[in-house]
Design a protein around this motif. Sequence first.
Motif, PDB file in Angstrom:
ATOM      1  N   LEU A  17       0.064 -16.354  -3.062  1.00 41.17           N
ATOM      2  CA  LEU A  17      -0.339 -15.175  -2.818  1.00 41.17           C
ATOM      3  C   LEU A  17      -0.704 -15.299  -1.102  1.00 41.17           C
ATOM      4  O   LEU A  17      -0.518 -14.384  -0.484  1.00 41.17           O
ATOM      5  CB  LEU A  17      -1.149 -14.509  -3.383  1.00 41.17           C
ATOM      6  CG  LEU A  17      -1.614 -12.886  -3.195  1.00 41.17           C
ATOM      7  CD1 LEU A  17      -0.588 -12.081  -2.968  1.00 41.17           C
ATOM      8  CD2 LEU A  17      -2.765 -12.556  -4.105  1.00 41.17           C
ATOM      9  N   PHE A  48       1.864 -15.516   1.302  1.00 35.70           N
ATOM     10  CA  PHE A  48       2.511 -14.177   1.385  1.00 35.70           C
ATOM     11  C   PHE A  48       1.664 -13.387   2.411  1.00 35.70           C
ATOM     12  O   PHE A  48       2.168 -12.610   3.146  1.00 35.70           O
ATOM     13  CB  PHE A  48       2.884 -13.515   0.270  1.00 35.70           C
ATOM     14  CG  PHE A  48       4.040 -14.087  -0.538  1.00 35.70           C
ATOM     15  CD1 PHE A  48       5.300 -13.445  -0.126  1.00 35.70           C
ATOM     16  CD2 PHE A  48       3.817 -14.820  -1.728  1.00 35.70           C
ATOM     17  CE1 PHE A  48       6.406 -14.077  -0.708  1.00 35.70           C
ATOM     18  CE2 PHE A  48       5.133 -15.159  -2.455  1.00 35.70           C
ATOM     19  CZ  PHE A  48       6.353 -14.827  -1.700  1.00 35.70           C
ATOM     20  N   TRP A  49       0.532 -13.424   2.200  1.00 39.81           N
ATOM     21  CA  TRP A  49      -0.628 -12.692   2.897  1.00 39.81           C
ATOM     22  C   TRP A  49      -0.567 -13.000   4.551  1.00 39.81           C
ATOM     23  O   TRP A  49      -0.683 -12.438   5.543  1.00 39.81           O
ATOM     24  CB  TRP A  49      -1.854 -12.741   2.451  1.00 39.81           C
ATOM     25  CG  TRP A  49      -2.953 -11.988   3.063  1.00 39.81           C
ATOM     26  CD1 TRP A  49      -3.110 -10.641   3.177  1.00 39.81           C
ATOM     27  CD2 TRP A  49      -4.036 -12.328   3.648  1.00 39.81           C
ATOM     28  NE1 TRP A  49      -4.050 -10.137   3.727  1.00 39.81           N
ATOM     29  CE2 TRP A  49      -4.976 -11.177   4.200  1.00 39.81           C
ATOM     30  CE3 TRP A  49      -4.677 -13.729   3.906  1.00 39.81           C
ATOM     31  CZ2 TRP A  49      -6.103 -11.327   4.786  1.00 39.81           C
ATOM     32  CZ3 TRP A  49      -6.091 -13.781   4.703  1.00 39.81           C
ATOM     33  CH2 TRP A  49      -6.549 -12.422   5.221  1.00 39.81           C
ATOM     34  N   GLU A  50      -0.531 -14.296   4.707  1.00 46.94           N
ATOM     35  CA  GLU A  50      -0.424 -14.936   6.084  1.00 46.94           C
ATOM     36  C   GLU A  50       1.082 -14.525   6.675  1.00 46.94           C
ATOM     37  O   GLU A  50       0.979 -14.460   8.041  1.00 46.94           O
ATOM     38  CB  GLU A  50      -0.409 -16.466   5.771  1.00 46.94           C
ATOM     39  CG  GLU A  50      -1.963 -16.917   5.807  1.00 46.94           C
ATOM     40  CD  GLU A  50      -2.027 -18.385   5.965  1.00 46.94           C
ATOM     41  OE1 GLU A  50      -2.359 -18.811   6.954  1.00 46.94           O
ATOM     42  OE2 GLU A  50      -1.700 -19.090   4.898  1.00 46.94           O
ATOM     43  N   ASN A  79       2.362 -11.598   6.092  1.00 48.03           N
ATOM     44  CA  ASN A  79       2.479 -10.521   6.453  1.00 48.03           C
ATOM     45  C   ASN A  79       2.287  -9.855   7.927  1.00 48.03           C
ATOM     46  O   ASN A  79       1.189  -9.520   8.404  1.00 48.03           O
ATOM     47  CB  ASN A  79       1.401  -9.683   5.544  1.00 48.03           C
ATOM     48  CG  ASN A  79       1.522  -8.297   5.609  1.00 48.03           C
ATOM     49  OD1 ASN A  79       2.553  -7.582   5.716  1.00 48.03           O
ATOM     50  ND2 ASN A  79       0.424  -7.464   5.743  1.00 48.03           N
ATOM     51  N   GLN A  90      -0.388  -7.265   9.197  1.00 46.19           N
ATOM     52  CA  GLN A  90      -1.512  -7.234   9.346  1.00 46.19           C
ATOM     53  C   GLN A  90      -2.410  -6.037   8.873  1.00 46.19           C
ATOM     54  O   GLN A  90      -3.466  -5.881   9.649  1.00 46.19           O
ATOM     55  CB  GLN A  90      -2.266  -8.005  10.475  1.00 46.19           C
ATOM     56  CG  GLN A  90      -1.726  -9.528  10.854  1.00 46.19           C
ATOM     57  CD  GLN A  90      -2.324 -10.159  11.672  1.00 46.19           C
ATOM     58  OE1 GLN A  90      -2.501  -9.525  12.915  1.00 46.19           O
ATOM     59  NE2 GLN A  90      -2.680 -11.454  11.722  1.00 46.19           N
ATOM     60  N   ILE A  97      -5.973  -6.772  -1.632  1.00 44.16           N
ATOM     61  CA  ILE A  97      -5.123  -7.896  -2.064  1.00 44.16           C
ATOM     62  C   ILE A  97      -5.870  -8.301  -3.591  1.00 44.16           C
ATOM     63  O   ILE A  97      -4.996  -8.321  -4.374  1.00 44.16           O
ATOM     64  CB  ILE A  97      -4.902  -9.033  -1.254  1.00 44.16           C
ATOM     65  CG1 ILE A  97      -3.884  -8.378   0.003  1.00 44.16           C
ATOM     66  CG2 ILE A  97      -3.940 -10.041  -2.115  1.00 44.16           C
ATOM     67  CD1 ILE A  97      -2.730  -7.976  -0.459  1.00 44.16           C
ATOM     68  N   TYR A 134       1.678   1.774   3.452  1.00 47.99           N
ATOM     69  CA  TYR A 134       2.256   0.517   3.309  1.00 47.99           C
ATOM     70  C   TYR A 134       3.964   0.769   3.319  1.00 47.99           C
ATOM     71  O   TYR A 134       4.306   0.823   2.000  1.00 47.99           O
ATOM     72  CB  TYR A 134       1.900  -0.171   1.959  1.00 47.99           C
ATOM     73  CG  TYR A 134       0.417  -0.393   1.948  1.00 47.99           C
ATOM     74  CD1 TYR A 134      -0.419  -1.096   3.056  1.00 47.99           C
ATOM     75  CD2 TYR A 134      -0.463   0.326   0.866  1.00 47.99           C
ATOM     76  CE1 TYR A 134      -1.659  -0.974   3.047  1.00 47.99           C
ATOM     77  CE2 TYR A 134      -1.665  -0.114   0.717  1.00 47.99           C
ATOM     78  CZ  TYR A 134      -2.295  -0.539   1.560  1.00 47.99           C
ATOM     79  OH  TYR A 134      -3.759  -0.707   1.620  1.00 47.99           O
ATOM     80  N   ASN A 142       5.141  -5.324   3.707  1.00 50.28           N
ATOM     81  CA  ASN A 142       3.994  -5.006   2.844  1.00 50.28           C
ATOM     82  C   ASN A 142       4.369  -4.900   1.278  1.00 50.28           C
ATOM     83  O   ASN A 142       3.826  -5.430   0.460  1.00 50.28           O
ATOM     84  CB  ASN A 142       3.807  -3.484   3.125  1.00 50.28           C
ATOM     85  CG  ASN A 142       3.175  -3.428   4.609  1.00 50.28           C
ATOM     86  OD1 ASN A 142       3.127  -2.472   5.042  1.00 50.28           O
ATOM     87  ND2 ASN A 142       2.694  -4.489   5.045  1.00 50.28           N
ATOM     88  N   LEU A 190       4.307  -8.337  -0.101  1.00 47.84           N
ATOM     89  CA  LEU A 190       3.032  -9.063  -0.318  1.00 47.84           C
ATOM     90  C   LEU A 190       2.362  -8.305  -1.374  1.00 47.84           C
ATOM     91  O   LEU A 190       1.675  -9.054  -2.382  1.00 47.84           O
ATOM     92  CB  LEU A 190       2.153  -8.655   1.042  1.00 47.84           C
ATOM     93  CG  LEU A 190       0.513  -8.877   0.804  1.00 47.84           C
ATOM     94  CD1 LEU A 190       0.312 -10.291   0.469  1.00 47.84           C
ATOM     95  CD2 LEU A 190      -0.087  -8.871   2.001  1.00 47.84           C
ATOM     96  N   ALA A 210       7.379 -10.148  -5.664  1.00 43.16           N
ATOM     97  CA  ALA A 210       7.683 -10.159  -4.099  1.00 43.16           C
ATOM     98  C   ALA A 210       8.904  -9.596  -3.745  1.00 43.16           C
ATOM     99  O   ALA A 210       8.961  -8.782  -2.849  1.00 43.16           O
ATOM    100  CB  ALA A 210       7.315 -11.490  -3.453  1.00 43.16           C
TER     101      ALA A 210
END
Length: 358
Positions: free
Chosen positions: A146, A149-151, A153, A156, A163, A215, A220, A223, A273
């Motif tokens: 996860l 996936f956040w990185e 995005n 940002q 999350i 979002y 988005n 994520l 995802a």
Amino acid sequence: MKCPECVYVNPEGVKFCINCGNKFFQDTNTNQDSNSLFYEFAHFVDLVPKQQRSIEPKFQNVFSRVFRKHSELEAERLFIVGTALTTPKIEEVKETWPKPWLFARVFLIALISFLGLFLGVSLFKNINFLPGLIIVGAFAVPFTTLIFFWEMNAPQNIAIYRIIYVVLVGGILSMLVAVVFYDILKHNINPITIGIVEELAKVITVIYFVRNIKYRYILNGLLLGAAVGAGFAAFETAGYALRALLSGSFHNLYTTILLRSILAPGGHVAWGALTGAAFCMVQGNKKSDLNMLLKPKFVRIFILVVLMHALWDTPVSGIFPVGQIILMLLSWFMVFRMIRSGLKEIGNKKWLLNKDVL
């Protein structure tokens, strides 16, 4: 600053309403954002130098920063984004491929924690370590995936606390929805119905979190879908691990955690995802509507995910789950294609914005 949509009073300087997500259109002549502490900090610690970013997803490029040395300042730069005050404008978002690295550090921390708990159980025979062993073992790989996936995005625009909230609440909510569906289909349980039930439960949960226009990007949805999938996978693994422990075999416990951890990146996290991204793809700038689930773009991806899930649950001959490994590679092939679509979406939005300005 009062929101024209919901009349919520927001603090000065925010780019969108904290309550409903409505975007504020500010005077482009103001220099408030560029002079803010956030942007000074962000420009001082640039996550990925421009010359090191790539257009195409080559593994040697995407993962090139994993084994480099990084300061705490760089990690802090990652964790401050996503709030109403620290979300970059679309003009400031880079549509080229990010260089994620923090996920590897998160995995290392989780691995060290798991090994310490494992020693407490196996070496010191202390059962007080067992709950921690199950929890850390269940969450380590899904949460690490996860973070990747956040990185990735690029907008940002989702804070890390959000999350974590989606992982816990979304994971539990999706499991409860799945249980309700299972109760309805209790006499028709097979790999196909399992795939439909669990993937539909996760999609419905994702829709709850992307119901406003805040979002709206494909990345988005990717994520938030991964967050719901990570919660689902972790709670499910914890349940299977507990069952293995109750069978009276520590070997079964360790095997269950290890095998499910190895396969976790290509299971619920990747599937959630993909369906989350597919929904945001058909949603666009519109408000969420269940009728969007019938759009051809979404249906195609959903059917493919359901088929992969069904094949995953089909017994495969052999000692090692070769079939699951192949499905995991296929899932990530689709994930990288979806990331590319998300980055192209960012580029198109920036082009349209620049065209309007000109």
